[in-house]
Design a protein around this motif. Structure first.
Motif, PDB file in Angstrom:
ATOM      1  N   ALA A 189       1.727   5.430 -11.593  1.00 38.11           N
ATOM      2  CA  ALA A 189       3.161   5.271 -11.840  1.00 38.11           C
ATOM      3  C   ALA A 189       3.942   5.149 -10.530  1.00 38.11           C
ATOM      4  O   ALA A 189       4.989   4.510 -10.477  1.00 38.11           O
ATOM      5  N   LYS A 190       3.427   5.752  -9.473  1.00 30.84           N
ATOM      6  CA  LYS A 190       4.074   5.679  -8.162  1.00 30.84           C
ATOM      7  C   LYS A 190       3.543   4.519  -7.329  1.00 30.84           C
ATOM      8  O   LYS A 190       3.917   4.359  -6.170  1.00 30.84           O
ATOM      9  N   GLY A 191       2.629   3.740  -7.881  1.00 32.07           N
ATOM     10  CA  GLY A 191       2.075   2.598  -7.154  1.00 32.07           C
ATOM     11  C   GLY A 191       1.109   2.982  -6.051  1.00 32.07           C
ATOM     12  O   GLY A 191       0.883   2.224  -5.111  1.00 32.07           O
ATOM     13  N   VAL A 192       0.511   4.146  -6.154  1.00 31.76           N
ATOM     14  CA  VAL A 192      -0.399   4.632  -5.116  1.00 31.76           C
ATOM     15  C   VAL A 192      -1.706   3.850  -5.144  1.00 31.76           C
ATOM     16  O   VAL A 192      -2.310   3.654  -6.201  1.00 31.76           O
ATOM     17  N   THR A 193      -2.121   3.409  -3.965  1.00 32.86           N
ATOM     18  CA  THR A 193      -3.404   2.727  -3.795  1.00 32.86           C
ATOM     19  C   THR A 193      -4.342   3.517  -2.886  1.00 32.86           C
ATOM     20  O   THR A 193      -5.553   3.353  -2.960  1.00 32.86           O
ATOM     21  N   ASP A 200      -3.100  14.521 -15.881  1.00 35.92           N
ATOM     22  CA  ASP A 200      -2.438  13.221 -15.805  1.00 35.92           C
ATOM     23  C   ASP A 200      -2.316  12.726 -14.361  1.00 35.92           C
ATOM     24  O   ASP A 200      -1.470  11.880 -14.057  1.00 35.92           O
ATOM     25  N   LEU A 201      -3.178  13.209 -13.466  1.00 34.09           N
ATOM     26  CA  LEU A 201      -3.095  12.828 -12.059  1.00 34.09           C
ATOM     27  C   LEU A 201      -3.210  11.320 -11.873  1.00 34.09           C
ATOM     28  O   LEU A 201      -2.403  10.720 -11.161  1.00 34.09           O
ATOM     29  N   ASP A 202      -4.197  10.691 -12.502  1.00 31.37           N
ATOM     30  CA  ASP A 202      -4.360   9.244 -12.341  1.00 31.37           C
ATOM     31  C   ASP A 202      -3.102   8.510 -12.807  1.00 31.37           C
ATOM     32  O   ASP A 202      -2.602   7.613 -12.114  1.00 31.37           O
ATOM     33  N   ALA A 203      -2.563   8.874 -13.952  1.00 30.03           N
ATOM     34  CA  ALA A 203      -1.347   8.221 -14.472  1.00 30.03           C
ATOM     35  C   ALA A 203      -0.166   8.421 -13.523  1.00 30.03           C
ATOM     36  O   ALA A 203       0.615   7.489 -13.292  1.00 30.03           O
ATOM     37  N   ARG A 204      -0.050   9.610 -12.956  1.00 26.86           N
ATOM     38  CA  ARG A 204       1.052   9.881 -12.027  1.00 26.86           C
ATOM     39  C   ARG A 204       0.912   9.041 -10.751  1.00 26.86           C
ATOM     40  O   ARG A 204       1.904   8.510 -10.236  1.00 26.86           O
ATOM     41  N   LEU A 205      -0.329   8.938 -10.235  1.00 25.16           N
ATOM     42  CA  LEU A 205      -0.558   8.131  -9.033  1.00 25.16           C
ATOM     43  C   LEU A 205      -0.222   6.667  -9.311  1.00 25.16           C
ATOM     44  O   LEU A 205       0.473   6.011  -8.526  1.00 25.16           O
ATOM     45  N   MET A 231       0.846  -1.180   0.000  1.00 22.90           N
ATOM     46  CA  MET A 231       0.000   0.000   0.000  1.00 22.90           C
ATOM     47  C   MET A 231       0.891   1.243   0.000  1.00 22.90           C
ATOM     48  O   MET A 231       1.733   1.403   0.866  1.00 22.90           O
ATOM     49  N   THR A 232       0.702   2.102  -0.985  1.00 25.70           N
ATOM     50  CA  THR A 232       1.398   3.376  -1.037  1.00 25.70           C
ATOM     51  C   THR A 232       0.367   4.495  -0.933  1.00 25.70           C
ATOM     52  O   THR A 232      -0.629   4.488  -1.648  1.00 25.70           O
ATOM     53  N   LYS A 233       0.618   5.409  -0.026  1.00 23.77           N
ATOM     54  CA  LYS A 233      -0.282   6.546   0.180  1.00 23.77           C
ATOM     55  C   LYS A 233       0.263   7.783  -0.516  1.00 23.77           C
ATOM     56  O   LYS A 233       1.471   7.975  -0.604  1.00 23.77           O
ATOM     57  N   ALA A 234      -0.668   8.628  -0.957  1.00 19.66           N
ATOM     58  CA  ALA A 234      -0.303   9.926  -1.523  1.00 19.66           C
ATOM     59  C   ALA A 234      -1.230  10.985  -0.935  1.00 19.66           C
ATOM     60  O   ALA A 234      -2.381  10.703  -0.598  1.00 19.66           O
ATOM     61  N   LEU A 235      -0.717  12.183  -0.824  1.00 12.93           N
ATOM     62  CA  LEU A 235      -1.501  13.337  -0.381  1.00 12.93           C
ATOM     63  C   LEU A 235      -1.862  14.172  -1.599  1.00 12.93           C
ATOM     64  O   LEU A 235      -0.996  14.485  -2.416  1.00 12.93           O
ATOM     65  N   ILE A 236      -3.146  14.516  -1.697  1.00 13.43           N
ATOM     66  CA  ILE A 236      -3.618  15.402  -2.762  1.00 13.43           C
ATOM     67  C   ILE A 236      -4.196  16.646  -2.103  1.00 13.43           C
ATOM     68  O   ILE A 236      -5.188  16.563  -1.381  1.00 13.43           O
ATOM     69  N   LEU A 237      -3.561  17.786  -2.346  1.00 16.96           N
ATOM     70  CA  LEU A 237      -4.021  19.064  -1.811  1.00 16.96           C
ATOM     71  C   LEU A 237      -4.757  19.788  -2.929  1.00 16.96           C
ATOM     72  O   LEU A 237      -4.169  20.111  -3.958  1.00 16.96           O
ATOM     73  N   ILE A 238      -6.040  20.050  -2.724  1.00 16.80           N
ATOM     74  CA  ILE A 238      -6.905  20.613  -3.760  1.00 16.80           C
ATOM     75  C   ILE A 238      -7.078  22.120  -3.585  1.00 16.80           C
ATOM     76  O   ILE A 238      -7.586  22.579  -2.548  1.00 16.80           O
ATOM     77  N   ILE A 262       3.283  13.458  -2.988  1.00 18.78           N
ATOM     78  CA  ILE A 262       2.467  14.649  -2.742  1.00 18.78           C
ATOM     79  C   ILE A 262       2.094  15.238  -4.092  1.00 18.78           C
ATOM     80  O   ILE A 262       2.946  15.376  -4.978  1.00 18.78           O
ATOM     81  N   PHE A 263       0.825  15.612  -4.224  1.00 21.93           N
ATOM     82  CA  PHE A 263       0.345  16.247  -5.445  1.00 21.93           C
ATOM     83  C   PHE A 263      -0.441  17.498  -5.077  1.00 21.93           C
ATOM     84  O   PHE A 263      -1.433  17.423  -4.361  1.00 21.93           O
TER      85      PHE A 263
END
Length: 186
Positions: free
Chosen positions: A98-102, A91-96, A1-8, A45-46
């Motif tokens: 590519a980093k293995g984010v789940t 390209d947010l989905d592709a970037r996530l 499991m890889t986490k990412a932060l998305i700041l909107i 982080i995005f």
């Protein structure tokens, strides 16, 4: 499991009087705590920013700048969008992927619009979504009732309604303290 932060859309244009009163004046401070945690853990982080195409919008020109409290570092991607979802036309989905984010943690402005739309789409794309509800905010301008006889809601009511619509179906709504595993300050 890889986490990412998305700041909107935590942008200076949201400081304009145009939006009216808002709830949760500490949303940006709490988003900054999440950002610091993700940086310390070297997790993805995005930053997302809205580039309005409407004439006179507070989210165009200088108002499109990300607030200094959560300003991206040079190596942190900034995703530009002109619609409510951070996934449409980007390209947010592709970037996530590519980093293995789940798993994604989402926060930002405004709860019933870009935060809600991005949260829903993230869930529909198969991500496990946590909504940092106290690192989000809503504004009085979101209380447009011209379509009905219903009384205008307060920014807090708008926020709480948006969060309740997301929690359980599209996301798990949690406080920043719960996400970070820290005790709630007195």
């Amino acid at each position: 499991m890889t986490k990412a932060l998305i700041l909107i859309d935590i942008q200076t244009g949201f400081d304009a009087p145009f939006w009216g009163a808002r709830n949760n004046p500490d949303a940006e401070t709490k988003a900054a705590r999440l950002l610091a945690h993700f940086r310390a853990q070297s997790l993805p982080i995005f930053h997302v920013k809205h580039l309005s195409t409407e004439a006179g919008s507070p989210l165009a020109g200088a108002g499109a700048q990300i607030k200094p409290i959560v300003a991206p570092l040079p190596d942190e991607p900034v995703i530009a969008k002109s619609v409510n979802s951070a996934f449409i036309g980007t390209d947010l989905d592709a970037r996530l992927r590519a980093k293995g984010v789940t798993d994604v943690i989402i926060c930002g402005l405004t709860t019933p619009h870009c935060v809600s739309t991005t949260t829903r789409m993230a869930a529909n794309l198969g991500y496990h979504v946590t909504l940092a509800h106290d690192a989000c905010a809503s504004f009085a301008i979101n209380a447009n009732t011209s379509w009905s006889q219903a009384p205008a809601m307060t920014p807090a009511q708008i926020h709480d309604t948006a969060v309740s619509h997301l929690h359980g179906e599209f996301a798990t709504a949690e406080s920043v303290d719960d996400i970070l595993g820290t005790p709630i300050a007195p």
